[in-house]
Design a protein around this motif. Structure first.
Motif, PDB file in Angstrom:
ATOM      1  N   ARG A 290       7.073  -8.284   0.327  1.00  0.00           N
ATOM      2  CA  ARG A 290       8.247  -8.647  -0.463  1.00  0.00           C
ATOM      3  C   ARG A 290       9.518  -8.048   0.138  1.00  0.00           C
ATOM      4  NH1 ARG A 290       6.485  -6.892  -4.836  1.00  0.00           N
ATOM      5  NH2 ARG A 290       7.662  -4.965  -5.128  1.00  0.00           N
ATOM      6  N   ASN A 291       9.403  -6.889   0.723  1.00  0.00           N
ATOM      7  CA  ASN A 291      10.577  -6.205   1.262  1.00  0.00           C
ATOM      8  C   ASN A 291      10.839  -6.478   2.738  1.00  0.00           C
ATOM      9  OD1 ASN A 291      11.890  -4.082  -0.733  1.00  0.00           O
ATOM     10  ND2 ASN A 291       9.686  -4.106  -1.167  1.00  0.00           N
ATOM     11  N   THR A 292       9.836  -6.952   3.475  1.00  0.00           N
ATOM     12  CA  THR A 292      10.012  -7.145   4.913  1.00  0.00           C
ATOM     13  C   THR A 292       9.762  -8.579   5.376  1.00  0.00           C
ATOM     14  OG1 THR A 292       7.696  -6.638   5.468  1.00  0.00           O
ATOM     15  CG2 THR A 292       9.240  -4.768   5.309  1.00  0.00           C
ATOM     16  N   GLY A 293       9.093  -9.370   4.543  1.00  0.00           N
ATOM     17  CA  GLY A 293       8.796 -10.747   4.943  1.00  0.00           C
ATOM     18  C   GLY A 293       7.545 -10.880   5.775  1.00  0.00           C
ATOM     19  N   MET A 294       6.819  -9.781   5.964  1.00  0.00           N
ATOM     20  CA  MET A 294       5.564  -9.833   6.726  1.00  0.00           C
ATOM     21  C   MET A 294       4.569  -8.856   6.128  1.00  0.00           C
ATOM     22  SD  MET A 294       6.598  -7.801  10.258  1.00  0.00           S
ATOM     23  CE  MET A 294       8.140  -8.681  10.438  1.00  0.00           C
ATOM     24  N   SER A 295       3.302  -9.040   6.449  1.00  0.00           N
ATOM     25  CA  SER A 295       2.265  -8.157   5.924  1.00  0.00           C
ATOM     26  C   SER A 295       2.232  -6.872   6.744  1.00  0.00           C
ATOM     27  CB  SER A 295       0.902  -8.839   5.995  1.00  0.00           C
ATOM     28  OG  SER A 295       0.502  -9.003   7.346  1.00  0.00           O
ATOM     29  N   PRO A 296       1.637  -5.790   6.200  1.00  0.00           N
ATOM     30  CA  PRO A 296       1.501  -4.558   6.985  1.00  0.00           C
ATOM     31  C   PRO A 296       0.763  -4.771   8.303  1.00  0.00           C
ATOM     32  CG  PRO A 296       1.042  -4.120   4.672  1.00  0.00           C
ATOM     33  CD  PRO A 296       1.154  -5.611   4.812  1.00  0.00           C
ATOM     34  N   SER A 297      -0.279  -5.586   8.294  1.00  0.00           N
ATOM     35  CA  SER A 297      -1.039  -5.815   9.531  1.00  0.00           C
ATOM     36  C   SER A 297      -0.200  -6.575  10.559  1.00  0.00           C
ATOM     37  CB  SER A 297      -2.326  -6.587   9.226  1.00  0.00           C
ATOM     38  OG  SER A 297      -2.040  -7.821   8.578  1.00  0.00           O
ATOM     39  N   GLN A 298       0.638  -7.493  10.103  1.00  0.00           N
ATOM     40  CA  GLN A 298       1.526  -8.222  11.018  1.00  0.00           C
ATOM     41  C   GLN A 298       2.538  -7.271  11.655  1.00  0.00           C
ATOM     42  OE1 GLN A 298       2.894 -11.188   8.192  1.00  0.00           O
ATOM     43  NE2 GLN A 298       1.831 -12.836   9.303  1.00  0.00           N
ATOM     44  N   TYR A 299       3.106  -6.363  10.839  1.00  0.00           N
ATOM     45  CA  TYR A 299       4.077  -5.408  11.383  1.00  0.00           C
ATOM     46  C   TYR A 299       3.386  -4.454  12.358  1.00  0.00           C
ATOM     47  CZ  TYR A 299       7.657  -1.843  11.717  1.00  0.00           C
ATOM     48  OH  TYR A 299       8.579  -0.946  12.215  1.00  0.00           O
ATOM     49  N   LYS A 300       2.199  -4.017  12.004  1.00  0.00           N
ATOM     50  CA  LYS A 300       1.466  -3.068  12.853  1.00  0.00           C
ATOM     51  C   LYS A 300       1.155  -3.672  14.220  1.00  0.00           C
ATOM     52  CE  LYS A 300      -2.570   0.004  12.564  1.00  0.00           C
ATOM     53  NZ  LYS A 300      -1.817   1.272  12.390  1.00  0.00           N
ATOM     54  N   ALA A 301       0.951  -5.005  14.247  1.00  0.00           N
ATOM     55  CA  ALA A 301       0.591  -5.689  15.491  1.00  0.00           C
ATOM     56  C   ALA A 301       1.789  -6.048  16.355  1.00  0.00           C
ATOM     57  CB  ALA A 301      -0.208  -6.951  15.164  1.00  0.00           C
ATOM     58  N   MET A 302       3.003  -5.868  15.864  1.00  0.00           N
ATOM     59  CA  MET A 302       4.209  -6.250  16.613  1.00  0.00           C
ATOM     60  C   MET A 302       4.324  -5.471  17.925  1.00  0.00           C
ATOM     61  SD  MET A 302       7.143  -6.606  13.669  1.00  0.00           S
ATOM     62  CE  MET A 302       8.428  -6.645  14.905  1.00  0.00           C
TER      63      MET A 302
END
Length: 302
Positions: A290-302
């Motif tokens: 809700r706050n970033t527009g992506m899931s934690p796993s998506q952010y972690k994989a960036m």
């Protein structure tokens, strides 16, 4: 410098980590000075929110950049002085070919030299309140000269007196920064006026409380009660000073910590969720998205 265990489960950068990530050798054990302008690749460790256990002092040489320091954004360009203290969260928001002369001083180093803490503390507090300053060309040149001297000493042949020489140069650099800051505040006294307003004082207290409790408390009411005012009044004051609501500040702090943990810790997403006081991984995932527009796993994989 030996790698130290962190008491909280965040893999903060040690000075050695930072040097390794930027492709530099360790040079002096507790201090590394480099006059070499930082390229985009050199700033790669700061692409995501991170901490280092050192003072990062730099003077812009060319280009521009936007950097976030504890959620406050600063625009850096040629002639910008920045001083970021240890254990704060730093992130390079954008880097438009920004290059700078920079010196990194491990916080541990100041414990090894003859530092008059009582005399230096007010100076450190003033610098912390004004981490960025625009310099005149001659002022920038003076600081670059200090950095060049530090670089020469840290890269040169070392002797039993090397640490003393570097220590005195580092202190001289800090004093010079304090002198420039005092001169700037005398010329522009309005820079400190807002700090004496009632709203500004509440904001300062709120941010201190937030830094202590954001992992456990995410309700506006909690912080209002701590300050003995109503939630509505607190929200009005905080928005008046910062342009953001209390809830926005709380969310920003939690998300910043979550991003740091996702990128630089060995914790699983579930462990991060529990560490940040979410009921379960699902609640944390929804909050993060809700706050970033992506899931934690998506952010972690960036």
């Amino acid at each position: 410098m030996n790698r130290k265990q962190i008491e909280i489960p965040i893999t903060s950068f040690t000075l050695s980590d930072l040097l390794a990530l930027s492709g530099k050798s360790s040079g002096f054990a507790l201090l590394r000075a480099s006059q070499a302008a930082s390229s985009a690749s050199d700033m790669e460790p700061f692409r995501f929110p991170c901490r280092i256990d050192a003072f990062l002092i730099g003077v812009g040489a060319e280009g521009e950049a936007t950097v976030s320091f504890n959620l406050n954004e600063y625009r850096l360009h040629k002639g910008s002085l920045f001083v970021f203290g240890p254990n704060n969260i730093i992130q390079m928001r954008s880097n438009e070919d920004f290059r700078c002369h920079v010196v990194v001083i491990a916080s541990e180093f100041f414990q090894r030299i003859n530092l008059d803490a009582k005399h230096m503390l007010p100076l450190f507090l003033k610098i912390a309140a004004h981490p960025c300053l625009e310099l005149a060309p001659d002022e920038a040149a003076d600081l670059q000269h200090f950095i060049a001297l530090l670089e020469r000493e840290t890269n040169g042949v070392q002797s039993p007196l090397t640490e003393n020489v570097i220590g005195e140069l580092a202190l001289a650099l800090i004093y010079k920064i304090g002198e420039l800051l005092n001169r700037n505040l005398e010329t522009h006294p309005e820079s400190e006026k807002t700090g004496h307003s009632r709203a500004e004082e509440y904001f300062r207290q709120f941010m201190m409380l937030l830094g202590e409790h954001y992992k456990q408390e995410r309700s506006v009411g909690f912080y209002a009660r701590q300050l003995c005012i109503t939630s509505k009044y607190l929200t009005t004051l905080i928005r008046q000073v910062s342009g953001k609501s209390v809830s926005e500040w709380i969310d920003n702090y939690v998300i910043l910590e979550a991003k740091t943990l996702l990128k630089y810790s060995n914790m699983s997403i579930q462990e991060i969720a529990y560490y940040l006081n979410f009921a379960n991984q699902s609640f944390f995932g929804s909050y993060f998205k809700r706050n970033t527009g992506m899931s934690p796993s998506q952010y972690k994989a960036m």
